[in-house]
Design a protein around this motif. Structure first.
Motif, PDB file in Angstrom:
ATOM      1  N   ASP A 165     -86.934 115.661 -23.414  1.00  0.00           N
ATOM      2  CA  ASP A 165     -85.704 116.249 -23.952  1.00  0.00           C
ATOM      3  C   ASP A 165     -85.618 117.720 -23.578  1.00  0.00           C
ATOM      4  OD1 ASP A 165     -87.442 117.339 -25.837  1.00  0.00           O
ATOM      5  OD2 ASP A 165     -86.500 116.378 -27.560  1.00  0.00           O
ATOM      6  N   PHE A 166     -84.394 118.221 -23.580  1.00  0.00           N
ATOM      7  CA  PHE A 166     -84.081 119.532 -23.008  1.00  0.00           C
ATOM      8  C   PHE A 166     -83.271 120.359 -23.997  1.00  0.00           C
ATOM      9  CE2 PHE A 166     -84.348 116.341 -19.680  1.00  0.00           C
ATOM     10  CZ  PHE A 166     -85.318 116.894 -18.844  1.00  0.00           C
ATOM     11  N   PRO A 167     -83.854 121.414 -24.567  1.00  0.00           N
ATOM     12  CA  PRO A 167     -83.096 122.285 -25.461  1.00  0.00           C
ATOM     13  C   PRO A 167     -81.827 122.793 -24.771  1.00  0.00           C
ATOM     14  CG  PRO A 167     -85.426 122.800 -25.593  1.00  0.00           C
ATOM     15  CD  PRO A 167     -85.266 121.840 -24.453  1.00  0.00           C
ATOM     16  N   LEU A 168     -80.775 122.868 -25.533  1.00  0.00           N
ATOM     17  CA  LEU A 168     -79.465 123.232 -24.994  1.00  0.00           C
ATOM     18  C   LEU A 168     -79.500 124.551 -24.236  1.00  0.00           C
ATOM     19  CD1 LEU A 168     -76.517 122.092 -25.144  1.00  0.00           C
ATOM     20  CD2 LEU A 168     -76.160 123.607 -27.091  1.00  0.00           C
ATOM     21  N   ASP A 169     -80.204 125.532 -24.786  1.00  0.00           N
ATOM     22  CA  ASP A 169     -80.227 126.827 -24.115  1.00  0.00           C
ATOM     23  C   ASP A 169     -81.010 126.764 -22.802  1.00  0.00           C
ATOM     24  OD1 ASP A 169     -82.428 126.354 -25.719  1.00  0.00           O
ATOM     25  OD2 ASP A 169     -82.449 128.322 -26.677  1.00  0.00           O
ATOM     26  N   HIS A 170     -82.087 126.007 -22.755  1.00  0.00           N
ATOM     27  CA  HIS A 170     -82.876 125.901 -21.524  1.00  0.00           C
ATOM     28  C   HIS A 170     -82.106 125.175 -20.417  1.00  0.00           C
ATOM     29  CE1 HIS A 170     -85.979 127.579 -23.813  1.00  0.00           C
ATOM     30  NE2 HIS A 170     -86.729 126.520 -24.066  1.00  0.00           N
ATOM     31  N   VAL A 171     -81.390 124.130 -20.792  1.00  0.00           N
ATOM     32  CA  VAL A 171     -80.762 123.313 -19.766  1.00  0.00           C
ATOM     33  C   VAL A 171     -79.480 123.943 -19.216  1.00  0.00           C
ATOM     34  CG1 VAL A 171     -79.243 121.771 -21.095  1.00  0.00           C
ATOM     35  CG2 VAL A 171     -80.588 120.847 -19.216  1.00  0.00           C
TER      36      VAL A 171
END
Length: 547
Positions: A165-171
């Motif tokens: 899964d990918f945190p919104l800010d990172h992605v």
């Protein structure tokens, strides 16, 4: 004077897609979610088709279905929170089936973690038990390496699902694109033979009544050619279940299905290839008390066998079977054993003829399969999603090539069929894809006929509609004399539902109507459902126990 070369940066979603594309991924199954927008943007730029469905469970089942159809990694993207939880049944199914798939999850932003962002929940603790790998991207720059690692984990034996899964800010943040080569994936055909072949071969060489019982692990290991060579040269009857169906063609002289009880009970040596001795094999009780069992697989299962085995061979399945074939050559003549099983096979097939031509209305499920068998191509892909109706299919549908039969497998999750069928038709557009489903199973994912219509995927569904949960109703009435929570609306017009979604619908009430309806459905060129009213009094004659 030297000039500095500016390094290219890409947002995290593009990094995800770039790495997927480098690994050969061409389809992303999903249901739209804001946490995934950057991944969609990346897939659009990288030329990965986005196939959107009506429920996240179908996106995840489609990813597993792609793996089943191609023996490559299937990929889905599930939005944060309920998107991931909705995909959990498919992940658990993939674990039970050893299906190599990768689920990409959205995730609330790391910079506001714990503050109550929309759909904020830590997926990893509850996803980890049903996956081989479950991780969260800790930064944008970590994304490419994580994708590589997850795909490699899914493809290494024992194959299975992975989750990232990918945190919104990172992605949504940019990072250097990099250009590192994609790691080579595990090649099952290059894997060496297992140790200890000599001991097992000695048993097999002396065997007068050997059998091979092969399952899904054979398919993932690409071991079908080696199994056919072994059975041909050593005169070993073979039985198949799960995804191994079709790995030996149904018309091969060493293939048997109806004589399985006699074959397994009467065997002196049994090669059990890529299949656990679970409820489908009576927890080992399907074999004779004196049968010596040789287990062959890509890797240990991690759980004990329910009965003692004579040998365990873990390694390259194809190489191991070839080594056994060479080392066990020169055994006794087994033609008498093969002939006795062929006689039992033919006797049981002859006994089915009356049911295959049963004139009743509503129809006997066997009549449905008798007619369907005349319409299906040799290379048709058949997907089963149901209880008693699909149990008949498992007995009657003949499969001739690997990857042409799909069912939920030992996890037994209804609703898998539309996702499987969608993926199978996208993977093999030149094949007939036939989805067999009960009226109960339709309720889980029937709206995916809309998905098929929108994406132009002409799957043909054939429904056995008996108006009950037959797999529960009949046993409950046997145990208690009554049943509860086992009734559905009789004669419900599911065909009209499919028509309203833009597909082709047919209602079949009498046997003589069935063949023309099937032919029209396959000729329609769009998603279709043939709604066959079947007799609710007919119960599939079960032998296996659930536990």
């Amino acid at each position: 004077m030297a000039t500095e070369v500016e390094e290219t940066t890409l947002h995290g979603g593009r990094l995800v897609a770039k790495r997927l594309r480098a690994a050969g991924v061409s389809k992303l199954f999903t249901l739209s979610g804001g946490h995934l927008f950057s991944i969609y943007d990346g897939c659009r730029e990288e030329g990965i088709d986005i196939v959107d469905v009506r429920h996240e469970q179908s996106a995840a089942f489609a990813a597993e279905g792609w793996a089943k159809a191609t023996r490559e990694v299937g990929v889905c993207a599930l939005t944060a929170g309920p998107g991931v939880t909705n995909g959990m049944s498919a992940l658990a199914s993939a674990q039970a089936n050893g299906s190599p798939m990768l689920a990409l999850g959205g995730r609330a932003p790391a910079g506001r973690w714990g503050m109550g962002s929309l759909q904020e929940i830590d997926h990893v603790p509850f996803v980890a038990p049903v996956t081989k790998l479950a991780r969260t991207a800790e930064s944008t720059g970590a994304i490419p390496g994580l994708i590589d690692e997850a795909i490699a984990a899914a493809m290494e034996p024992p194959t299975g699902p992975a989750f990232l899964d990918f945190p919104l800010d990172h992605v949504f943040t940019e990072a250097p694109a990099g250009d590192s080569p994609v790691p080579a994936l595990f090649d099952p055909l290059a894997a060496p033979s297992a140790d200890g072949v000599e001991q097992a071969a000695a048993l097999l060489r002396r065997a007068e009544r050997p059998v091979a019982m092969a399952g899904t692990g054979l398919y993932w290991a690409h071991g079908e050619d080696a199994l056919r060579r072994l059975c041909d040269e050593l005169q070993i009857p073979v039985f198949l279940n799960g995804l191994a169906r079709g790995c030996v063609p149904a018309d091969h002289p060493m293939f048997f299905s109806r004589a399985r009880g006699a074959g397994l009970k009467g065997a002196d040596v049994a090669l059990v290839v890529g299949v656990p001795m679970d409820f489908r094999l009576g927890f080992g009780g399907s074999f004779g008390e004196d049968t010596q069992i040789v287990v062959v697989g890509s890797a240990p299962t991690g759980r004990p066998h329910p009965r003692d085995v004579a040998a365990e061979l873990y390694g390259g399945v194809g190489a191991t079977l070839d080594a056994l074939r060479s080392a066990a050559a020169g055994g006794p003549d087994r033609s008498g054993w093969v002939t006795s099983l062929r006689e039992a096979e033919n006797e049981r097939r002859a006994a089915e003829q009356e049911e295959l031509s049963d004139p009743r209305a509503p129809l006997h499920p066997m009549r449905v399969y008798g007619e369907l068998g005349q319409v299906l191509d040799r290379g048709a892909v058949v997907v089963g999603d149901g209880g008693d109706f699909v149990s008949y299919a498992g007995r009657m549908i003949e499969t001739y090539e690997p990857g042409c039969w799909m069912d939920p497998g030992p996890y037994g999750c209804l609703g898998s069929g539309p996702g499987y069928a969608l993926a199978a038709k996208l993977a093999r557009p030149d094949r007939q894809v036939c989805l067999l489903l009960g009226d109960g199973a339709f309720g889980f994912a029937g709206l995916e006929f809309d998905t098929m219509v929108r994406h132009g995927v002409p799957v043909v569904g054939v429904m056995g509609n008996n108006g009950i949960w037959a797999l529960e109703k009949h046993p409950m009435e046997f145990l208690y004399g009554y049943s509860v929570a086992a009734e559905l609306q009789p004669g419900l017009r599911y065909d009209r539902v499919v028509e309203a979604l833009g597909g082709h619908g047919e209602l079949v009430e009498r046997p003589e109507e069935l063949r023309p309806a099937l032919e029209r459905a396959f000729a329609a060129g769009k998603p279709a459902l043939v709604n066959v009213l079947t007799d609710p009094a007919v119960a599939y004659p079960r032998k296996s126990n659930l536990a």
